[in-house]
Design an enzyme around this catalytic site. Sequence first.
Site, PDB file in Angstrom:
ATOM      1  N   ASP A  80       0.844  -1.270   0.008  1.00 10.40           N
ATOM      2  CA  ASP A  80       0.112   0.168   0.003  1.00 10.40           C
ATOM      3  C   ASP A  80       1.018   1.314  -0.102  1.00 10.40           C
ATOM      4  O   ASP A  80       0.560   2.047  -0.751  1.00 10.40           O
ATOM      5  CB  ASP A  80      -0.800  -0.246   1.304  1.00 10.40           C
ATOM      6  CG  ASP A  80      -1.819   1.222   1.341  1.00 10.40           C
ATOM      7  OD1 ASP A  80      -2.637   1.424   0.532  1.00 10.40           O
ATOM      8  OD2 ASP A  80      -1.499   2.046   2.278  1.00 10.40           O
ATOM      9  N   GLU A 140      -1.954  -5.517  -3.616  1.00 13.83           N
ATOM     10  CA  GLU A 140      -0.864  -4.790  -3.043  1.00 13.83           C
ATOM     11  C   GLU A 140       0.210  -5.398  -2.512  1.00 13.83           C
ATOM     12  O   GLU A 140       1.449  -5.189  -2.463  1.00 13.83           O
ATOM     13  CB  GLU A 140      -1.637  -3.976  -1.816  1.00 13.83           C
ATOM     14  CG  GLU A 140      -2.558  -2.926  -2.405  1.00 13.83           C
ATOM     15  CD  GLU A 140      -3.297  -2.240  -1.371  1.00 13.83           C
ATOM     16  OE1 GLU A 140      -3.655  -0.986  -1.515  1.00 13.83           O
ATOM     17  OE2 GLU A 140      -3.604  -3.027  -0.121  1.00 13.83           O
TER      18      GLU A 140
END
Length: 227
Positions: free
Chosen positions: A50, A122
């Site tokens: 992220d 991610e």
Amino acid sequence: MESFEELEKLLDYSFKNKALLTEALSHPSLRQHHEYKANKDYERLEFLGDAVLNLIITEILFNNFKEYNEGNLAKIRSYLVCKETICVVGAKLGLKNYIIMTHGEEIAGGRDNPNNIENVTEALIAAIYLDSDITTIHNIIGKLWAEFIKVKDLTDYDPKTALQEWAQSKDHHIPIYRLIKREGVAHLSTFTVSVKINGYEQTGKGHSIKEAEKNAARELLHKLKLL
């Protein structure tokens, strides 16, 4: 489940440490069942991924959208790193076919769960970053997100704000959004939302109410020929 080699071909990247790739694709449900003998899952990598995604997207926007101030750049970044966009990238890579999960998670629809697709995307970003370097993951993200970065107008990134600003400029009432329908169950739901403004109305669909509202606003902007 597809072979990891096929995924590496799609990414145009071959892992030196295959354990990182396995970790990035391992659903947390595996650790809850001893028979799978899994001691790692994608959650820690997702956390790192992220941050890496946000950094790379921020740098790309900073270097390529010199005419926009920080407020507009933030709007674009918000669109590029939102769940819906990440899920589209993950879907195009076919990541649902590579997730390692328990039988229970699979029969519960885990392969089509947008949360799982987002998390694995991610985690995969983090795994590539750790396995290589910042330049390599920068290039890969640049390719995977290219179609989203090259949209023609800022309003495409944030259609709800664009529609509201148009309404205010015309002294119209603010747009009214209404949930019309929810289909499917739990994490596999599809929402249909309508947006209405001064007699004009359009609908949009999405896997979340937020996504459906954005799509409805975008459709109404197209109808009003503002895009």
